[in-house]
Design a protein around this motif. Sequence first.
Motif, PDB file in Angstrom:
ATOM      1  N   GLY A 191       0.770  -1.172   0.040  1.00  0.00           N
ATOM      2  CA  GLY A 191      -0.117   0.103   0.034  1.00  0.00           C
ATOM      3  C   GLY A 191       0.809   1.382  -0.084  1.00  0.00           C
ATOM      4  N   ALA A 192       2.175   1.207  -0.148  1.00  0.00           N
ATOM      5  CA  ALA A 192       2.823   2.373  -0.339  1.00  0.00           C
ATOM      6  C   ALA A 192       2.895   2.839  -1.612  1.00  0.00           C
ATOM      7  N   ARG A 193       3.199   4.109  -1.659  1.00  0.00           N
ATOM      8  CA  ARG A 193       3.541   4.807  -3.253  1.00  0.00           C
ATOM      9  C   ARG A 193       5.103   5.060  -3.274  1.00  0.00           C
ATOM     10  N   VAL A 194       5.406   4.564  -4.296  1.00  0.00           N
ATOM     11  CA  VAL A 194       7.061   4.655  -4.502  1.00  0.00           C
ATOM     12  C   VAL A 194       7.464   5.680  -5.749  1.00  0.00           C
ATOM     13  N   ARG A 195       8.489   6.385  -5.459  1.00  0.00           N
ATOM     14  CA  ARG A 195       9.143   7.365  -6.443  1.00  0.00           C
ATOM     15  C   ARG A 195      10.409   6.472  -6.848  1.00  0.00           C
ATOM     16  N   LEU A 196      10.408   6.238  -8.276  1.00  0.00           N
ATOM     17  CA  LEU A 196      11.792   5.687  -8.795  1.00  0.00           C
ATOM     18  C   LEU A 196      12.523   7.034  -9.352  1.00  0.00           C
ATOM     19  N   CYS A 197      13.593   6.988  -8.788  1.00  0.00           N
ATOM     20  CA  CYS A 197      14.384   8.243  -9.385  1.00  0.00           C
ATOM     21  C   CYS A 197      15.911   7.964  -9.906  1.00  0.00           C
ATOM     22  N   ALA A 198      16.317   8.308 -10.870  1.00  0.00           N
ATOM     23  CA  ALA A 198      17.488   7.996 -11.677  1.00  0.00           C
ATOM     24  C   ALA A 198      17.559   8.928 -12.815  1.00  0.00           C
ATOM     25  N   PRO A 199      18.812   8.859 -13.551  1.00  0.00           N
ATOM     26  CA  PRO A 199      18.857   9.686 -14.866  1.00  0.00           C
ATOM     27  C   PRO A 199      18.262   8.549 -15.885  1.00  0.00           C
ATOM     28  N   TRP A 200      17.629   9.035 -16.951  1.00  0.00           N
ATOM     29  CA  TRP A 200      16.642   8.176 -17.864  1.00  0.00           C
ATOM     30  C   TRP A 200      17.543   6.909 -18.268  1.00  0.00           C
ATOM     31  N   THR A 201      18.966   7.288 -18.217  1.00  0.00           N
ATOM     32  CA  THR A 201      19.815   6.065 -18.696  1.00  0.00           C
ATOM     33  C   THR A 201      19.897   5.045 -17.735  1.00  0.00           C
ATOM     34  N   LEU A 202      19.297   5.309 -16.450  1.00  0.00           N
ATOM     35  CA  LEU A 202      19.431   4.325 -15.420  1.00  0.00           C
ATOM     36  C   LEU A 202      17.969   3.897 -14.914  1.00  0.00           C
ATOM     37  N   LEU A 203      17.098   4.233 -16.039  1.00  0.00           N
ATOM     38  CA  LEU A 203      15.438   3.946 -15.500  1.00  0.00           C
ATOM     39  C   LEU A 203      15.204   2.976 -16.779  1.00  0.00           C
ATOM     40  N   PRO A 204      14.905   1.710 -16.417  1.00  0.00           N
ATOM     41  CA  PRO A 204      14.361   0.965 -17.554  1.00  0.00           C
ATOM     42  C   PRO A 204      13.097   1.102 -17.909  1.00  0.00           C
ATOM     43  N   ARG A 205      12.887   1.134 -19.151  1.00  0.00           N
ATOM     44  CA  ARG A 205      11.551   1.569 -19.570  1.00  0.00           C
ATOM     45  C   ARG A 205      10.125   0.506 -18.978  1.00  0.00           C
ATOM     46  N   GLY A 206       9.277   0.928 -18.680  1.00  0.00           N
ATOM     47  CA  GLY A 206       8.137   0.018 -18.192  1.00  0.00           C
ATOM     48  C   GLY A 206       8.435  -0.315 -16.732  1.00  0.00           C
ATOM     49  N   ILE A 207       9.485  -0.253 -16.171  1.00  0.00           N
ATOM     50  CA  ILE A 207       9.603  -0.715 -14.649  1.00  0.00           C
ATOM     51  C   ILE A 207       8.467  -0.498 -13.824  1.00  0.00           C
ATOM     52  N   GLU A 208       7.816   0.495 -14.047  1.00  0.00           N
ATOM     53  CA  GLU A 208       6.574   0.761 -13.061  1.00  0.00           C
ATOM     54  C   GLU A 208       5.494  -0.174 -13.243  1.00  0.00           C
ATOM     55  N   SER A 209       5.562  -0.959 -14.460  1.00  0.00           N
ATOM     56  CA  SER A 209       4.500  -1.930 -14.728  1.00  0.00           C
ATOM     57  C   SER A 209       4.709  -3.429 -14.360  1.00  0.00           C
ATOM     58  N   ILE A 210       5.993  -3.642 -13.577  1.00  0.00           N
ATOM     59  CA  ILE A 210       6.600  -5.028 -13.363  1.00  0.00           C
ATOM     60  C   ILE A 210       5.207  -5.871 -12.339  1.00  0.00           C
ATOM     61  N   GLY A 211       4.804  -5.132 -11.652  1.00  0.00           N
ATOM     62  CA  GLY A 211       3.730  -5.790 -10.674  1.00  0.00           C
ATOM     63  C   GLY A 211       2.499  -5.681 -11.157  1.00  0.00           C
ATOM     64  N   GLY A 212       2.048  -5.182 -12.313  1.00  0.00           N
ATOM     65  CA  GLY A 212       0.728  -4.848 -12.765  1.00  0.00           C
ATOM     66  C   GLY A 212       0.092  -3.522 -12.398  1.00  0.00           C
ATOM     67  N   ASP A 213      -1.173  -3.783 -12.310  1.00  0.00           N
ATOM     68  CA  ASP A 213      -2.027  -2.441 -12.156  1.00  0.00           C
ATOM     69  C   ASP A 213      -1.635  -1.655 -10.726  1.00  0.00           C
ATOM     70  N   VAL A 214      -1.568  -2.509  -9.873  1.00  0.00           N
ATOM     71  CA  VAL A 214      -1.404  -1.946  -8.312  1.00  0.00           C
ATOM     72  C   VAL A 214      -0.022  -1.139  -8.408  1.00  0.00           C
ATOM     73  N   THR A 215       1.080  -1.637  -8.953  1.00  0.00           N
ATOM     74  CA  THR A 215       2.593  -1.333  -8.797  1.00  0.00           C
ATOM     75  C   THR A 215       2.108   0.098  -9.848  1.00  0.00           C
TER      76      THR A 215
END
Length: 329
Positions: A191-215
């Motif tokens: 139930g937490a909200r997560v901010r993922l922070c990095a330069p674009w070059t260290l942020l894999p595209r679609g990482i926010e979707s690895i856990g489906g809708d909830v994530t």
Amino acid sequence: MPESLRHDAHSFRHRHLLGIAELDASDIVQILDLGDTFLEIGERPIKKVPTLRGRTVINLFFENSTRTRTSFEIAAKRMSADAVNISASSSSTTKGETLIDTATNVDAMRPDVVVVRHAFGGAPHVIARHVSCAVVNAGDGQHEHPTQALLDAATIRRHKGSIAGLEVAIVGDIAHSRVARSDLLALTKLGARVRLCAPWTLLPRGIESIGGDVTRERTRICTRLEDALEGADVVMMLRVQNERMAGEAPRFPNTREFSRQYGLSRRTLAYAKPDAIVMHPGPINRGVELAPDIADGERAVILEQVTWGVAIRMAVLYLLGGGRSEAAA
Ligand code: CP
């Protein structure tokens, strides 16, 4: 006998612990509650209970480790299991044996649990398909590190009371971090909200979707550190994993520039809530992602994470190794 040990290990519905992806929130809470119970054993003068007496735990580590390997060994020994360590340099994989042959040979010695760390994502999953014992993923490549996420969740829960509704910033080399993936899955499931922070070059595209809708609904991507830290309850800093980028084109100009833009210092920590805690899975690169005075400061809970690591790994070994509640008091 502690209340949380009244249910036997049989109440856990998984044979292996391969990732947070396979767990739901109730599985995670079950492990955290057991970890709460086991934490106290580490404060006793005699740090041993007979819970896993007669059981065998093998640590099969094909990558370096300080915290994870040692804490699994201590966890097994605190519950009276026999613990054996095998490292890549001492295993027969150096003579050409395949991973599956190594695993089936280890399994033939009838361990109850094998704890696996490997540079390739999915290696513990492959092993689990070929052995009869329980398998625990102790970190597979850039994929998952489930016990790290569980100990992180336990640390956060102890400091903040609950995880639901918290704002958690995870900052650094997201691209190569199995900890980021497992933490993202565990914390959003709780139930937490997560901010993922990095330069674009260290942020894999679609990482926010690895856990489906909830994530996806509970994750925000940030490329500016101040945006990620603004009002955060928890700040989790990650090391740049240079060893996984050897031979590649550089993803940022240099370490000094990375540190200037993404390093946590007294100035940047001021964006987070005044009672925000600072976490790091280790190993730390002091002066790169974390200023030394922050790493050693009163808001850092980094060594508490390590202490929780033993309790959480005791809980995992108990659940997968068939611990008996009457022997746990
Ligand atoms: N956090 C972590 O996995 O540390 P080790 O690599 O030392 O096990």
